[in-house]
Design a protein around this motif. Structure first.
Motif, short mmCIF file in Angstrom:
data_model
loop_
_atom_site.label_atom_id
_atom_site.label_comp_id
_atom_site.label_asym_id
_atom_site.label_seq_id
_atom_site.Cartn_x
_atom_site.Cartn_y
_atom_site.Cartn_z
N ALA A 192 0.81 -1.22 0.00
CA ALA A 192 0.00 0.00 0.00
C ALA A 192 0.84 1.27 0.00
CB ALA A 192 -0.95 0.00 1.19
N ASP A 193 2.15 1.17 0.27
CA ASP A 193 2.96 2.39 0.21
C ASP A 193 3.18 2.87 -1.22
OD1 ASP A 193 5.18 0.97 -0.86
OD2 ASP A 193 6.10 0.72 1.10
N VAL A 194 2.70 2.12 -2.20
CA VAL A 194 2.74 2.60 -3.57
C VAL A 194 1.87 3.84 -3.75
CG1 VAL A 194 0.81 1.25 -4.48
CG2 VAL A 194 2.72 1.83 -5.99
N LEU A 195 0.87 3.98 -2.87
CA LEU A 195 -0.07 5.08 -2.98
C LEU A 195 0.54 6.41 -2.56
CD1 LEU A 195 -3.14 3.24 -1.46
CD2 LEU A 195 -2.98 4.03 -3.83
N ARG A 196 -0.03 7.47 -3.06
CA ARG A 196 0.34 8.82 -2.63
C ARG A 196 0.09 8.96 -1.13
NH1 ARG A 196 -2.36 13.16 -6.34
NH2 ARG A 196 -1.08 11.92 -7.79
N PRO A 197 1.00 9.54 -0.37
CA PRO A 197 0.78 9.70 1.07
C PRO A 197 -0.56 10.38 1.37
CG PRO A 197 3.05 10.23 0.54
CD PRO A 197 2.34 10.03 -0.78
N GLY A 198 -1.25 9.84 2.36
CA GLY A 198 -2.55 10.36 2.75
C GLY A 198 -3.71 9.59 2.18
N GLU A 199 -3.46 8.76 1.17
CA GLU A 199 -4.54 7.96 0.58
C GLU A 199 -4.94 6.80 1.49
OE1 GLU A 199 -6.03 8.22 -2.97
OE2 GLU A 199 -5.58 10.17 -2.12
N LEU A 200 -3.98 6.27 2.23
CA LEU A 200 -4.20 5.11 3.09
C LEU A 200 -3.10 5.11 4.15
CD1 LEU A 200 -6.05 2.58 3.36
CD2 LEU A 200 -4.46 1.37 1.85
N ALA A 201 -3.40 4.58 5.33
CA ALA A 201 -2.39 4.51 6.39
C ALA A 201 -1.42 3.38 6.10
CB ALA A 201 -3.08 4.28 7.74
N VAL A 202 -0.17 3.73 5.78
CA VAL A 202 0.84 2.75 5.38
C VAL A 202 2.06 2.86 6.29
CG1 VAL A 202 0.00 2.85 3.01
CG2 VAL A 202 1.99 4.22 3.67
N PHE A 203 2.84 1.81 6.31
CA PHE A 203 3.99 1.73 7.21
C PHE A 203 5.15 2.60 6.75
CE2 PHE A 203 7.97 -0.45 8.47
CZ PHE A 203 7.86 -0.31 9.84
N MET A 204 5.38 2.67 5.44
CA MET A 204 6.57 3.35 4.92
C MET A 204 6.19 4.23 3.73
SD MET A 204 10.21 1.52 3.99
CE MET A 204 10.17 0.61 5.53
N PRO A 205 5.49 5.37 3.98
CA PRO A 205 5.04 6.21 2.86
C PRO A 205 6.21 6.85 2.13
CG PRO A 205 4.68 7.32 4.96
CD PRO A 205 5.10 5.92 5.29
#
Length: 254
Positions: A192-205
């Motif tokens: 999920a860190d492939v997403l733009r920051p803020g789109e989903l709660a990810v471990f390593m944005p």
């Protein structure tokens, strides 16, 4: 827990039974498009919140819980217990290795579309951190479970120099046409860190990246070209929005 029998997410009884790639609950009658495989491990330092994310509630029958004490044991057990069409919820991206190995062993040629802001192509010799979660795509390729020619790495924007060199040598890029061309089925590994920051709660944005809407469009494109063998969701924090994860699963046809 048997790969054929799973816990129904609605009535919570062990009566959701695999019928081909789908599940049907014999108690409440619900039907589901995949079996959920939880892999609550993060093979690296400080990944506890990522591991905890494997407990996020999703409305799919719980077909397996993989809690092995060593990574190779995790891979072997996961490969052995996969439902016919798995929805894998990690943990770190090492939870994709067992899924790829198990699906590849079923015959036909398997493509892997790996969505990730990072390459996951390091080896123990090239890794700056030594964390195994920076190596799973390379592990899957080096084990022979998937050919480099059948891999697309989508959204990567923070790559270590050895990963860039390896991609050039192996011919890995984000070209879906190339990766899917000669394959029969596709496994989608979605960090999920492939997403733009803020789109989903990810471990390593990481800065930049696609939006959730853009990724949904890409997923629909992938599964319109080849049948989906399975989907894995990893790299999350435990406060990630389940509704966003369900959007991703729906876009992949689950």
């Amino acid at each position: 827990m048997s790969a054929l029998r799973a816990r129904c997410p609605d009535c919570r009884t062990l009566t959701a039974v695999a019928i081909g790639p789908d599940y049907q609950c014999h108690s409440c009658g619900r039907e589901f498009t995949a079996g959920l495989v939880r892999v609550p491990r993060a093979w690296g330092a400080g990944g506890e919140t990522m591991a905890d994310a494997a407990a996020i509630e999703l409305p799919y029958p719980e077909a397996a819980l993989i809690e092995e004490e060593a990574l190779e044991e995790q891979v072997a057990t996961q490969a052995r217990t996969l439902p016919e069409r798995p929805l894998v919820l990690g943990g770190c991206c090492c939870s994709h290795i067992g899924a790829i190995r198990g699906l590849a062993a079923r015959g036909g040629r398997l493509a892997v579309v790996w969505f990730d802001a990072h390459g996951d192509l390091n080896t123990p010799e090239t890794s700056p951190s030594g964390n195994a979660w920076g190596m799973p795509l390379r592990m899957a390729i080096d084990s022979g479970a998937v050919a480099a020619a059948d891999v697309a790495l989508v959204g990567a924007r923070n790559l270590d120099p050895p990963e860039v060199a390896y991609m050039g040598e192996a011919g890995i890029d984000d070209d879906l046409d190339r990766a899917l061309d000669r394959c029969d089925r596709v496994y989608v590994a979605f960090d999920a860190d492939v997403l733009r920051p803020g789109e989903l709660a990810v471990f390593m944005p990481e800065p930049d990246g696609p939006t959730l809407d853009e990724v949904e469009t890409l997923l629909r494109d992938v599964v319109s070209r080849r049948p989906l063998a399975g989907l894995g969701l990893t790299g999350l924090r435990d406060d990630a929005d389940p509704a966003a994860l369900l959007r991703l699963a729906a876009a992949a046809g689950l």
